[in-house]
Design a protein around this motif. Structure first.
Motif: not given
Length: 119
Positions: A12, A9-10
Motif C-alpha cells: 500500500r 499479501t498487500e
C-alpha cells in the motif's frame, strides 16, 4: 501475489507517496519511507557492481514514490518523482528494508555526514 510467509499479501502506497506499507503472509507489517527505498535502491546506478562502487545519494529527504509496478511474481519496480525507476525490489529485499530499515537509514545518514552531504 502469493499468500505464504515470505511473500507480501498487500503493498500500500500512502496517498502522499512518502511511505510504502507491506503486509506479509506471516502477519508481519512494515512501513518503509520512500527516502530509504530511493537512496538504497537495488539498482546498479546506486549499488554499483561491487560494494566499493556504491553511490551515496544526497538530497532525497522529500522524494516520493509515484508508482509501484509489478515485475513478474517476485518483485516490484518503484518509480520515484525524481525520475529514478531502475531498481527492482524483490520480496526478500523489501523484507530486509522492513526489518533492518532503521539500521540502514542510520548508516546512510552517517555516510552523508562523512561526505559533508545532506538529506
Amino acid at each position: 501475489m502469493a499468500d505464504d510467509a515470505g511473500w507480501p499479501t498487500e503493498l500500500r502506497l500512502s496517498p502522499d507517496g512518502r511511505t510504502l506499507t507491506i503486509s506479509w503472509g506471516d502477519g508481519a507489517r512494515h512501513t518503509i519511507p520512500a527516502e530509504l527505498l530511493r537512496v538504497e535502491s537495488p539498482s546498479a546506478e546506486v549499488q554499483g557492481h561491487s560494494p566499493d562502487q556504491k553511490t551515496i545519494v544526497p538530497g532525497k529527504r522529500n522524494v516520493t514514490i509515484r508508482d509501484v509496478r509489478e515485475v513478474g511474481t517476485y518483485a516490484v519496480r518503484l518509480v520515484f518523482d525524481d525520475g529514478h525507476d531502475t531498481g527492482i525490489y524483490t520480496w526478500s529485499a523489501l523484507r530486509d528494508f522492513g526489518e533492518r530499515g532503521d539500521e540502514m537509514f542510520a548508516d546512510y545518514v552517517a555516510a552523508l555526514g562523512d561526505l559533508g552531504l545532506t538529506r
